[in-house]
Design an enzyme around this catalytic site. Structure first.
Site, mmCIF file in Angstrom:
data_model
loop_
_atom_site.group_PDB
_atom_site.id
_atom_site.type_symbol
_atom_site.label_atom_id
_atom_site.label_comp_id
_atom_site.label_asym_id
_atom_site.label_seq_id
_atom_site.Cartn_x
_atom_site.Cartn_y
_atom_site.Cartn_z
ATOM 1 N N HIS A 1 26.787 39.772 29.182
ATOM 2 C CA HIS A 1 25.384 40.040 29.516
ATOM 3 C C HIS A 1 25.319 41.146 30.559
ATOM 4 O O HIS A 1 26.244 41.292 31.363
ATOM 5 C CB HIS A 1 24.730 38.778 30.097
ATOM 6 C CG HIS A 1 23.368 39.051 30.675
ATOM 7 N ND1 HIS A 1 22.250 39.193 29.881
ATOM 8 C CD2 HIS A 1 22.959 39.279 31.951
ATOM 9 C CE1 HIS A 1 21.204 39.472 30.663
ATOM 10 N NE2 HIS A 1 21.607 39.527 31.928
ATOM 11 N N TYR B 1 16.956 33.136 29.209
ATOM 12 C CA TYR B 1 16.551 34.048 28.132
ATOM 13 C C TYR B 1 15.091 33.825 27.732
ATOM 14 O O TYR B 1 14.700 34.139 26.604
ATOM 15 C CB TYR B 1 17.485 33.883 26.933
ATOM 16 C CG TYR B 1 18.818 34.596 27.110
ATOM 17 C CD1 TYR B 1 18.888 35.987 27.145
ATOM 18 C CD2 TYR B 1 20.004 33.887 27.226
ATOM 19 C CE1 TYR B 1 20.100 36.650 27.293
ATOM 20 C CE2 TYR B 1 21.223 34.543 27.369
ATOM 21 C CZ TYR B 1 21.261 35.924 27.406
ATOM 22 O OH TYR B 1 22.460 36.585 27.549
ATOM 23 N N GLU C 1 18.059 37.984 38.293
ATOM 24 C CA GLU C 1 19.111 37.286 37.537
ATOM 25 C C GLU C 1 20.288 36.889 38.435
ATOM 26 O O GLU C 1 20.887 35.833 38.233
ATOM 27 C CB GLU C 1 19.582 38.160 36.378
ATOM 28 C CG GLU C 1 18.505 38.305 35.303
ATOM 29 C CD GLU C 1 18.932 39.170 34.131
ATOM 30 O OE1 GLU C 1 18.156 39.260 33.170
ATOM 31 O OE2 GLU C 1 20.041 39.764 34.169
ATOM 32 N N ASN D 1 28.310 38.863 21.792
ATOM 33 C CA ASN D 1 28.658 40.219 22.238
ATOM 34 C C ASN D 1 29.315 40.264 23.623
ATOM 35 O O ASN D 1 29.164 41.224 24.359
ATOM 36 C CB ASN D 1 27.438 41.145 22.135
ATOM 37 C CG ASN D 1 26.278 40.671 22.985
ATOM 38 O OD1 ASN D 1 26.408 39.688 23.727
ATOM 39 N ND2 ASN D 1 25.159 41.377 22.915
ATOM 40 N N LYS E 1 30.362 35.871 28.532
ATOM 41 C CA LYS E 1 29.755 34.855 27.675
ATOM 42 C C LYS E 1 30.830 33.920 27.102
ATOM 43 O O LYS E 1 32.028 34.210 27.180
ATOM 44 C CB LYS E 1 28.954 35.554 26.564
ATOM 45 C CG LYS E 1 27.741 36.343 27.096
ATOM 46 C CD LYS E 1 26.925 36.941 25.954
ATOM 47 C CE LYS E 1 25.688 37.663 26.474
ATOM 48 N NZ LYS E 1 24.861 38.210 25.361
HETATM 49 P P1 DAT Z 1 21.187 42.924 25.868
HETATM 50 O O1 DAT Z 1 22.071 41.714 26.013
HETATM 51 O O2 DAT Z 1 21.975 44.127 25.432
HETATM 52 O O3 DAT Z 1 20.343 43.196 27.083
HETATM 53 P P2 DAT Z 1 18.771 41.901 24.603
HETATM 54 O O4 DAT Z 1 18.234 41.675 25.969
HETATM 55 O O5 DAT Z 1 17.922 42.644 23.628
HETATM 56 O O6 DAT Z 1 20.203 42.615 24.648
HETATM 57 O O7 DAT Z 1 19.104 40.500 23.928
HETATM 58 C C1 DAT Z 1 19.725 39.472 24.675
HETATM 59 C C2 DAT Z 1 20.786 38.836 23.826
HETATM 60 O O8 DAT Z 1 20.188 38.215 22.693
HETATM 61 C C3 DAT Z 1 21.802 39.817 23.213
HETATM 62 O O9 DAT Z 1 22.862 40.111 24.093
HETATM 63 C C4 DAT Z 1 22.277 39.075 22.003
HETATM 64 C C5 DAT Z 1 21.036 38.356 21.552
HETATM 65 N N1 DAT Z 1 20.298 39.118 20.543
HETATM 66 C C6 DAT Z 1 19.394 40.106 20.739
HETATM 67 N N2 DAT Z 1 18.923 40.594 19.582
HETATM 68 C C7 DAT Z 1 19.554 39.897 18.616
HETATM 69 C C8 DAT Z 1 19.505 39.916 17.191
HETATM 70 N N3 DAT Z 1 18.705 40.758 16.532
HETATM 71 N N4 DAT Z 1 20.287 39.045 16.509
HETATM 72 C C9 DAT Z 1 21.088 38.177 17.165
HETATM 73 N N5 DAT Z 1 21.186 38.104 18.518
HETATM 74 C C10 DAT Z 1 20.429 38.949 19.211
HETATM 75 MG MG MG Z 2 18.712 42.283 27.862
#
Ligand code: DAT
Ligand code: MG
Length: 138
Positions: A116, A50, A127, A113, A10
């Protein structure tokens, strides 16, 4: 089962110059790199990628962050790639990630974070195809 999964380094990973650190951990994990490129996502592309999170409170910030600089999508292949890659990256929120995982080591917070990872073999294929033509996977 030989699976594909999509990694993205990222914009925070690129800004912090951690591409090599993260790629070396992926390689040590036994993943084959089928394709890799550096791009800058448009708002439309990030929003579509997303799309499953559209309407959630963090969605706009997520699109903003993902378009804030270059990122590096990487198509990976391995037996059990989806789960094994999620193991090495750790939980979404670095506070919850296990010691030694990529997010625990390098991520600042849940929104920024570092990487991805796809969440299922089906989404891994979808994806990977979002970023790579089949002819780019070698
Ligand atoms: P992951 O990336 O671990 O698959 P996810 O699919 O639940 O997690 O969410 C996609 C991305 O969205 C994640 O990497 C960071 C962001 N995100 C998710 N939940 C969040 C939150 N509560 N606050 C801020 N960013 C968030
Ligand atoms: Mg995810």
């Amino acid at each position: 089962m030989l699976e594909r999964t999509l990694a993205i380094l990222k914009p925070d990973c690129v800004r912090k110059n951690l591409q090599g650190e993260v790629i070396s951990r992926i390689q040590r994990g036994g993943f084959k790199i089928l394709g890799m490129k550096q791009i800058r996502l448009t708002k439309e592309e990030a929003g579509a990628f997303y799309g499953v999170h559209k309407g959630r409170p963090f969605y706009e910030g997520l699109v903003e962050f993902m378009t804030s600089g270059p990122c590096v999508p990487i198509a990976l292949e391995k037996e059990n790639a989806v789960a094994d890659y999620r193991t090495i990256i750790g939980a979404t929120d670095p506070k919850d990630a296990l010691a030694g995982t990529i997010r625990k080591l390098f991520a600042d917070n849940k929104g920024e974070n570092i990487v991805h990872g796809s969440d299922s073999p089906e989404n891994g294929r979808i994806e990977v195809a979002f970023f790579f033509a089949e002819s780019e996977l070698v």
